[in-house]
Write a protein that holds these residues in place. Structure first.
Motif, PDB file in Angstrom:
ATOM      1  N   ARG A   1      -3.312   3.950   8.883  1.00  0.00           N
ATOM      2  CA  ARG A   1      -2.457   3.395   7.850  1.00  0.00           C
ATOM      3  C   ARG A   1      -3.078   3.511   6.471  1.00  0.00           C
ATOM      4  N   VAL A   2      -4.341   3.199   6.360  1.00  0.00           N
ATOM      5  CA  VAL A   2      -4.966   3.163   5.041  1.00  0.00           C
ATOM      6  C   VAL A   2      -5.499   4.518   4.626  1.00  0.00           C
ATOM      7  N   LEU A   3      -6.228   5.159   5.500  1.00  0.00           N
ATOM      8  CA  LEU A   3      -6.863   6.412   5.111  1.00  0.00           C
ATOM      9  C   LEU A   3      -6.085   7.637   5.564  1.00  0.00           C
ATOM     10  N   GLU A   4      -5.055   7.409   6.367  1.00  0.00           N
ATOM     11  CA  GLU A   4      -4.219   8.512   6.830  1.00  0.00           C
ATOM     12  C   GLU A   4      -5.009   9.594   7.529  1.00  0.00           C
ATOM     13  N   VAL A   5      -5.863   9.151   8.397  1.00  0.00           N
ATOM     14  CA  VAL A   5      -6.570  10.087   9.266  1.00  0.00           C
ATOM     15  C   VAL A   5      -5.707  10.295  10.504  1.00  0.00           C
ATOM     16  N   ASP A   6      -5.461  11.533  10.824  1.00  0.00           N
ATOM     17  CA  ASP A   6      -4.578  11.788  11.950  1.00  0.00           C
ATOM     18  C   ASP A   6      -5.324  12.081  13.247  1.00  0.00           C
TER      19      ASP A   6
ATOM     20  N   SER B   1     -10.044  12.009   5.907  1.00  0.00           N
ATOM     21  CA  SER B   1      -8.823  11.453   5.346  1.00  0.00           C
ATOM     22  C   SER B   1      -8.055  12.534   4.609  1.00  0.00           C
TER      23      SER B   1
ATOM     24  N   PHE C   1      -6.340   0.900  11.079  1.00  0.00           N
ATOM     25  CA  PHE C   1      -6.871   0.992   9.719  1.00  0.00           C
ATOM     26  C   PHE C   1      -6.971   2.439   9.238  1.00  0.00           C
ATOM     27  N   PHE C   2      -7.591   3.271  10.054  1.00  0.00           N
ATOM     28  CA  PHE C   2      -7.764   4.660   9.619  1.00  0.00           C
ATOM     29  C   PHE C   2      -6.423   5.353   9.449  1.00  0.00           C
TER      30      PHE C   2
ATOM     31  N   LEU D   1      -6.073  11.920   2.359  1.00  0.00           N
ATOM     32  CA  LEU D   1      -5.637  11.294   1.113  1.00  0.00           C
ATOM     33  C   LEU D   1      -6.479  11.690  -0.082  1.00  0.00           C
TER      34      LEU D   1
ATOM     35  N   LYS E   1       0.509   4.013  -2.887  1.00  0.00           N
ATOM     36  CA  LYS E   1       0.169   5.412  -2.592  1.00  0.00           C
ATOM     37  C   LYS E   1       1.120   6.369  -3.290  1.00  0.00           C
TER      38      LYS E   1
ATOM     39  N   LEU F   1       0.822  -1.206   0.000  1.00  0.00           N
ATOM     40  CA  LEU F   1       0.000   0.000   0.000  1.00  0.00           C
ATOM     41  C   LEU F   1       0.860   1.260   0.000  1.00  0.00           C
TER      42      LEU F   1
ATOM     43  N   SER G   1     -19.106   8.594  14.314  1.00  0.00           N
ATOM     44  CA  SER G   1     -20.157   8.213  13.367  1.00  0.00           C
ATOM     45  C   SER G   1     -19.770   6.959  12.594  1.00  0.00           C
ATOM     46  N   ALA G   2     -18.481   6.735  12.467  1.00  0.00           N
ATOM     47  CA  ALA G   2     -18.042   5.580  11.697  1.00  0.00           C
ATOM     48  C   ALA G   2     -18.475   4.273  12.360  1.00  0.00           C
TER      49      ALA G   2
ATOM     50  N   PRO H   1     -14.031   9.844  13.722  1.00  0.00           N
ATOM     51  CA  PRO H   1     -15.422  10.227  13.890  1.00  0.00           C
ATOM     52  C   PRO H   1     -16.208   9.055  14.469  1.00  0.00           C
TER      53      PRO H   1
ATOM     54  N   MET I   1      -7.799  -1.752  16.287  1.00  0.00           N
ATOM     55  CA  MET I   1      -7.900  -2.130  14.876  1.00  0.00           C
ATOM     56  C   MET I   1      -8.386  -0.953  14.035  1.00  0.00           C
ATOM     57  N   ALA I   2      -9.346  -0.234  14.570  1.00  0.00           N
ATOM     58  CA  ALA I   2      -9.886   0.904  13.822  1.00  0.00           C
ATOM     59  C   ALA I   2      -8.812   1.970  13.652  1.00  0.00           C
TER      60      ALA I   2
ATOM     61  N   PHE J   1     -12.938  -4.009   5.738  1.00  0.00           N
ATOM     62  CA  PHE J   1     -12.741  -3.729   7.155  1.00  0.00           C
ATOM     63  C   PHE J   1     -14.058  -3.531   7.889  1.00  0.00           C
TER      64      PHE J   1
END
Lengths: 121, 121
Positions: free
Chosen positions: B86-91, A102, B83-84, A104, A14, A10, B97-98, B95, B79-80, A83
């Motif tokens: 590494r994959v979505l790059e949320v810092d 995100s 995921f967020f 990204l 990216k 990944l 809401s997820a 939320p 885990m969340a 996920f």
DNA sequence: CACATTGTGTGACGGCTGTCACACGGAGTC
DNA sequence: GACTCCGTGTGACAGCCGTCACACAATGTG
């Protein structure tokens, strides 16, 4: 067709999504600090990704150039759906709000993702 | 301490979280349809999970009983976040809401998760 | 041309994962 | 007591993953 790149894959993807096709060496230079591994590892990983159809290597030009063969939005949509479904057991469409923070994704990509996520189950 | 169960491990853990400690055989009977594998596989996976500290096996009673050693909320939070990030790059904080559409979580668990997710970065 | 650097083919190896099979001892049944 | 079933210890094996190293060809440089 499996479409779930593992973590190092990944990272490479990216970089390709962000900067387009490039020679293996450049890709390595960009990703090496994050991956913290050797050029051999980059090359081997690219080889395996080629086998999986994630990237393709064009040898027409001098230093062979790697390009992504799977799109950012569909890949992220798959990974997110996997996920949320497997871990959180969300059945319905995913809340787009999960993606808005995100760093990204551009606005257009967010729109695209939203479409993919709604229709993917 | 790594706290990211792989897919089959998560299936077993979910059953333990939902129904509490139980004999290996019962756990197998519950999860086998979903995992679609043999009793040997369940046992071996439990063995490996024991090594990782995810579950513990108590042999005091007759058929040994397995129980989860990691909590549902902290595990899902880890885990969340993984995921967020590494994959979505949320810092920032995720939320909440997820998670609200997850069929896995009670209201109190949602509250707990929200607390964990905010303070975990 | 000789040497240094870069690109490429290929092999390797240990760890984790998915998935059993085998063998043996204890417990219940006739 | 013999037979059968279940629980348990243990071993196995292939596939993927992370991670190189080695060897050789090609290419640029003095």
């Amino acid at each position: 067709m499996k479409i779930t790149p593992n973590p190092p894959e990944l990272v490479l993807l990216k970089a390709l999504w962000a900067r387009g096709a490039m020679p293996v060496r450049s890709l390595h230079d960009i990703c090496a600090p994050e991956l913290n591994w050797s050029f051999s590892s980059t090359r081997k990983t690219i080889e395996r990704m080629t086998d999986k159809g994630f990237v393709s290597v064009s040898t027409t030009s001098k230093p062979a150039s790697v390009s992504a063969r799977i799109s950012k939005t569909t890949t992220l949509a798959h990974m997110a759906r996997e996920f949320f479904g497997r871990v959180l057991e969300v059945d319905g469409p995913l809340p787009a709000s999960a993606f808005t923070c995100s760093t990204l994704l551009s606005d257009e990509e967010l729109d695209e993702l939203e479409g993919l996520l709604g229709g993917l189950y």
